[in-house]
Design a protein around this motif. Structure first.
Motif, short mmCIF file in Angstrom:
data_model
loop_
_atom_site.label_atom_id
_atom_site.label_comp_id
_atom_site.label_asym_id
_atom_site.label_seq_id
_atom_site.Cartn_x
_atom_site.Cartn_y
_atom_site.Cartn_z
N LYS A 136 0.85 -1.19 0.00
CA LYS A 136 0.00 0.00 0.00
C LYS A 136 0.88 1.24 0.00
N ILE A 137 0.29 2.36 -0.36
CA ILE A 137 1.04 3.61 -0.46
C ILE A 137 0.70 4.49 0.74
N SER A 138 1.70 4.78 1.54
CA SER A 138 1.50 5.66 2.70
C SER A 138 1.58 7.11 2.24
N PHE A 139 1.22 8.03 3.10
CA PHE A 139 1.32 9.44 2.77
C PHE A 139 2.77 9.81 2.47
N ASP A 140 3.72 9.30 3.26
CA ASP A 140 5.13 9.61 3.04
C ASP A 140 5.61 9.11 1.67
N GLU A 141 5.14 7.96 1.25
CA GLU A 141 5.49 7.45 -0.08
C GLU A 141 4.85 8.31 -1.17
#
Length: 146
Positions: A136-141
């Protein structure tokens, strides 16, 4: 600014243009712009959409070409975005408010924009953005895109 773009920036804009250009005509129609805005849950009425497209359509062809798209988008696309602006955009993708963009959410946004991707293509896109390989894509990514 469009003339001072690096090759990488020009490619980023081409990739974005291709998402808008769902019929692969090399031009973006008013309908295609509307579809993208709708997919991002951006509320805009027909008059506002017409005005928005008209500001981009400098040659008055009724369509937005890549150079017109570059001229308008490069001015804001490559500026530094505030954390709040990025969180707002991230929230448009994070439908379930989990703090992550997951494959289903990415596929949903793309489908709303009129783009159909195979599961393998969605997985490859997600994997290219998923730095810590947790699926999944985190905010930081997400922020690293900008």
């Amino acid at each position: 600014m469009a003339t001072s773009l690096t090759a990488a920036q020009r490619q980023e804009l081409q990739d974005a243009f291709n998402i808008f250009d769902s019929d692969k005509s090399g031009q973006i129609s008013e309908k295609e712009v509307g579809n993208v805005l709708k997919a991002l849950n951006i509320k805009i009425n027909d008059d506002q959409l017409k005005k928005f497209v008209a500001t981009m359509d400098t040659d008055k062809s009724g369509q937005i070409g890549f150079d017109e798209f570059c001229r308008v988008m490069s001015e804001s696309f490559f500026k530094k975005h505030s954390e709040q602006e990025l969180r707002t955009v991230f929230g448009k993708f994070d439908h379930d408010n989990s703090g992550y963009i997951q494959a289903e959410e990415l596929e949903s946004i793309m489908t709303k924009m009129g783009r159909r991707f195979k599961k393998s293509e969605i997985d490859a896109l997600l994997q290219s953005l998923d730095i810590d390989n947790d699926g999944k894509i985190s905010f930081d990514e997400f922020v690293k895109l900008f």
